[in-house]
Structure formats: structure tokens, C-alpha cells
Design a protein around this motif. Structure first.
Motif, short mmCIF file in Angstrom:
data_model
loop_
_atom_site.label_atom_id
_atom_site.label_comp_id
_atom_site.label_asym_id
_atom_site.label_seq_id
_atom_site.Cartn_x
_atom_site.Cartn_y
_atom_site.Cartn_z
N ASP A 23 -27.86 -28.42 27.18
CA ASP A 23 -29.23 -28.39 26.67
C ASP A 23 -29.74 -26.95 26.58
OD1 ASP A 23 -29.24 -31.09 26.51
OD2 ASP A 23 -30.84 -31.43 27.95
N HIS A 31 -31.36 -25.38 17.99
CA HIS A 31 -32.71 -24.90 18.30
C HIS A 31 -32.91 -23.43 17.94
CE1 HIS A 31 -30.35 -23.61 21.71
NE2 HIS A 31 -31.33 -22.85 22.12
N HIS A 43 -37.91 -32.64 13.84
CA HIS A 43 -38.48 -32.00 15.03
C HIS A 43 -39.50 -30.91 14.66
CE1 HIS A 43 -35.06 -33.23 18.01
NE2 HIS A 43 -35.76 -34.26 17.56
N SER A 52 -42.90 -32.02 23.62
CA SER A 52 -41.94 -31.19 24.34
C SER A 52 -40.52 -31.57 23.93
CB SER A 52 -42.09 -31.39 25.85
OG SER A 52 -41.68 -32.72 26.20
N PRO A 53 -39.53 -30.68 24.09
CA PRO A 53 -38.14 -31.04 23.76
C PRO A 53 -37.66 -32.30 24.47
CG PRO A 53 -38.33 -28.68 24.10
CD PRO A 53 -39.65 -29.27 24.49
N ARG A 65 -39.29 -35.28 22.78
CA ARG A 65 -38.68 -35.50 21.46
C ARG A 65 -37.34 -36.20 21.61
NH1 ARG A 65 -40.29 -30.07 19.60
NH2 ARG A 65 -38.16 -29.41 20.06
N ARG A 66 -36.53 -35.79 22.57
CA ARG A 66 -35.22 -36.43 22.76
C ARG A 66 -35.37 -37.90 23.13
NH1 ARG A 66 -33.75 -31.50 25.17
NH2 ARG A 66 -34.12 -32.32 27.25
#
Length: 421
Positions: free
Chosen positions: A68, A131, A355, A362-363, A366-367
Motif C-alpha cells: 500500500d 497513486h 478515485h 480517504s484512501p 475508497r478501497r
């Protein structure tokens, strides 16, 4: 009513970042000492001095602790790019990426050593690099490079990084990585005209007998793939043997599956890869029309339509949606099939575009919503596939209606308020 002071919020954010980095460092150390398979999530949490629940507040999977994006990583790349003043854009971009790899050498080396023994984790590389794209595109835009030119330059640079990483033996140290990387960057800068010359020349030389043999083998492979897909969907992947597939496909040789594909895992990869290729073509068409869109609904459509339109094109009956639901539900199958997304760059471009329309999430959130959206998409389509009308026109209408309903539902899912986050 209570309020939180700016100082308190800063402390909370710093504590969260600290826990994230402790978990990342604990995972790196344990993976290097014991190997990926020998380390559990509980081991990582204990080494970082946090609970298992806290681990899942930061990472969705054990692999996530290694792959990540680090907090502030995109900003780190943006800062490196900002230091490149006056240089040729391609030279500046490649230099910034090399500077990033130098700073993160420990993490990069650990990832490569683990991937050498765990190739099924390769799919995380695409997500690990994705990202960076927003920072790169923003920097290129500031230099007057926009649209397709910017995306082409960004994509080429990130592909060079990924492929160099995969060709590198971490025991060779960073110097060897940068040697490979320089070669890749030079090839990308020079263009690819010479790469295709040799293959084009060899393709001009044909052997009619070999062509007939190849065509027959292709027909056999297609028959086996379709039969396996049907049997897997109807009875379950683990309940069907390669021998049963060979017999049901009308092959006199009961080892035909092994001859053409290898193991059951290889066969499953081939099935997923076949459908992924078809859906990638549809995604490419949608991306050409919507790549610069800032409308979330456009990107949700790019998620939904390649799947529903592909399923519609299979006719009636079809089985792939039900197989996909099985793959999503069974962890072993999910790991086996995920490698198919390695060859799906358009899929990751769609995820990136979606995205970008959700900057307030937040990431981590979103996931989680990505997972919810995939579950809704796949299981709804599996249900629809099992109840399709026999009439071809009615079946196409059913898929069209399903797509419209899914786009509405998934858009609402992403825009739903985040309670307690």
C-alpha cells in the motif's frame, strides 16, 4: 456540543501516521526475517505494538502492509518533481522517479525479494504505482503537457519502473536496478519502431501445414475453455477435475487439459485472461471518450459497462458471471485469478479516474467502497445471468436494464456519507 481543536486533530493525525509506519516497518522486518508466508497479521500487529483491529484500520490485507502507498508518498514524488526546473520533461520525470526509488530502497528491495517467491502478489505493483499518476499529471500540466500526451508520458515512465523492477534481482543492489531502469527509460525515449521490425518480418513467412495444426489446436483450446467455464460455474471449481473437463469437451485424451493448459490454476488463469482481454477492449473505447471527465457517473459507467456488455455479448446461456462470483467469494480463487489483472492497464486507469472524482474520501475508505462496488457488480450480474430469458433480444434488454440499475446504485454507494470516519 463538543469541538476538536486544530492541535488535537494534528496529534490524532500524527498518531495515526505513526501507527501506519510502525506497522509497515514491522511487516518489512518480519517478512525479511521469516518470509511472507510464515508471517501472520497477528505477528505484524504484535511487533508494531497494536491490536489486530488496529492493523485493519490501516491495511485491508497482509500484502497491503508491504505494497500500500505510504502516507505522503505521492506528495514526496510531487516534491521531487518540483525540484526539477528547466530540464527536459522526460529527463526530469525519470530523474525524480529514480530519486524516489533511492529514498525508498529498503521497501523496494523487500518487495522484490518477496515477489521472487510469491509471483501471485505481482498485481499489487500496479496499485502501488497508480497513486503517483496524479502528481505526475499535475506537474506535466504545469509545464504545458496535457491530455493524451501527458498520460502517455506518465504511463510510459511508470511502466519502465515496473518492468525494471521485475527484471531486477535485488541481490544485485540499487546500482543494478538503476542500470536496468536507465536502459528502459532510453528505450521508451527512443520509441518502439525497431522492436516490432523483427516480429513483422518473421510473421511474413508462413507454413500452411503449421497454420492448419495451429488452427486445430486453437479450436481445441477454445472448446476446453468454454467447457471448463460451464462446469466450474455449475458445480464449483474445486468439485471439477481436469479429467472431467477433458471428457465433457469431447477429448479422447483425458489429459487434454494438462497438455493445453497445465494445472487447474493455469486453466483458471486462461479463462479469466480471455474475458479480461475482451473487457479491456471495451474499457479502451470508453476511456477514449471519457478520459478527461470529472463526472463520477462517467467513471462508474466505465466500471459497469465493460462487464455487463461483455456478458451480454456472450449470448444465452452464459456462465462467466457465476464463475466470477465464485472467484470473488473464495480467497484461494481470488488469489489465483487476480494475476489476470496484470494485463489490464485500462482497468487501473478506470479506477484512477474514479478515485480522482472522490477527493473527500480517504484512501482506506475508497478501497472499502471499491470492494463494496465490485461485490455489488459481480453478484448482481451472477444473479441476472442465472435468470436470463432464452430470447436473445430479451436477454440483451435485461443486461441493459441491469447496467443502468448498477450505475445508479454504485454512484450512490460512492457518494454516501461516511458515518463515524
Amino acid at each position: 456540543m463538543t469541538s476538536t481543536s486544530p492541535g488535537t486533530r494534528t496529534t490524532v493525525a500524527a498518531d495515526k501516521a505513526g501507527r501506519w509506519h510502525r506497522l509497515r516497518q514491522a511487516a518489512l522486518t518480519l517478512f525479511e526475517q521469516r518470509g511472507f508466508d510464515a508471517v501472520s497479521i497477528d505477528d505484524i500487529a504484535a511487533a508494531a505494538g497494536v491490536s489486530r483491529r488496529t492493523f485493519f484500520n490501516h491495511f485491508d490485507t497482509k500484502a497491503g502492509a508491504l505494497f500500500d502507498p505510504a502516507l505522503g508518498e505521492a506528495a514526496q514524488v510531487a516534491d521531487l518533481l518540483a525540484r526539477e526546473v528547466g530540464a527536459d520533461p522526460w529527463v526530469a520525470l525519470t530523474r525524480a522517479l529514480k530519486a524516489y526509488l533511492t529514498a525508498e530502497h529498503r521497501t523496494v528491495s523487500a518487495r522484490r525479494r518477496i515477489l521472487a517467491g510469491q509471483p501471485e502478489l505481482n498485481r499489487y505493483l500496479l496499485l502501488a504505482n497508480m497513486h503517483f499518476e496524479e502528481s505526475i499529471l499535475g506537474w506535466l500540466g504545469d509545464r504545458g503537457i496535457t491530455g493524451l500526451r501527458a498520460r502517455a508520458m506518465s504511463s510510459m515512465a511508470l511502466v519502465c519502473v515496473r518492468e525494471s523492477f521485475m527484471a531486477w534481482d535485488s541481490e544485485g543492489g540499487p546500482a543494478r536496478l538503476f542500470e536496468i531502469l536507465d536502459q528502459m527509460f532510453a528505450l521508451a525515449a527512443a520509441g518502439t519502431a525497431t522492436i516490432g521490425a523483427a516480429s513483422a518480418a518473421s510473421a511474413a513467412r508462413t507454413d500452411p501445414a503449421a497454420d492448419r495444426t495451429t488452427a486445430k489446436a486453437g479450436q481445441t483450446r477454445s472448446r476446453i475453455l468454454l467447457t471448463a467455464e460451464r462446469l466450474f460455474a455449475e458445480h464449483g471449481v474445486f468439485a471439477v477435475s481436469n479429467r472431467q473437463i477433458s471428457e465433457a469437451a469431447g477429448q479422447g485424451n483425458n489429459a487434454a487439459v494438462g497438455y493445453h493448459f497445465g494445472t487447474k490454476a493455469d486453466l483458471l488463469h486462461a479463462i479469466v485472461g480471455h474475458h479480461t482481454t475482451q473487457m479491456e477492449r471495451m474499457r479502451d473505447h470508453l476511456l477514449r471518450a471519457r478520459r478527461d471527465s470529472t463526472d463520477l457517473r462517467d467513471w462508474v459507467a466505465c466500471v459497469v459497462l465493460p462487464f455487463t456488455e461483455h456478458l451480454s455479448s456472450l449470448g444465452t446461456p452464459s456462465w462467466y458471471a457465476r464463475l466470477a462470483a465464485q472467484i470473488m467469494t473464495e480467497p484461494q480463487l481470488r488469489e489465483l485469478a487476480a494475476a489476470g489483472l496484470h494485463d489490464a492497464p485500462n482497468f487501473y486507469a478506470v479506477v484512477g479516474g474514479l478515485h480522482r472524482c472522490l477527493p473527500a474520501l480517504s484512501p482506506e475508505l475508497r478501497r472499502r467502497r471499491d470492494d463494496m462496488a465490485r461485490t455489488l457488480l459481480v453478484h448482481t450480474c451472477a444473479r441476472r445471468e442465472s435468470t436470463l430469458p432464452a430470447d436473445a433480444d430479451a436477454a440483451r434488454a435485461a443486461w441493459s436494464a441491469t447496467a443502468a440499475e448498477l450505475i445508479d446504485a454504485i454512484e450512490g454507494l460512492y457518494l454516501a456519507p461516511a458515518t463515524g470516519v
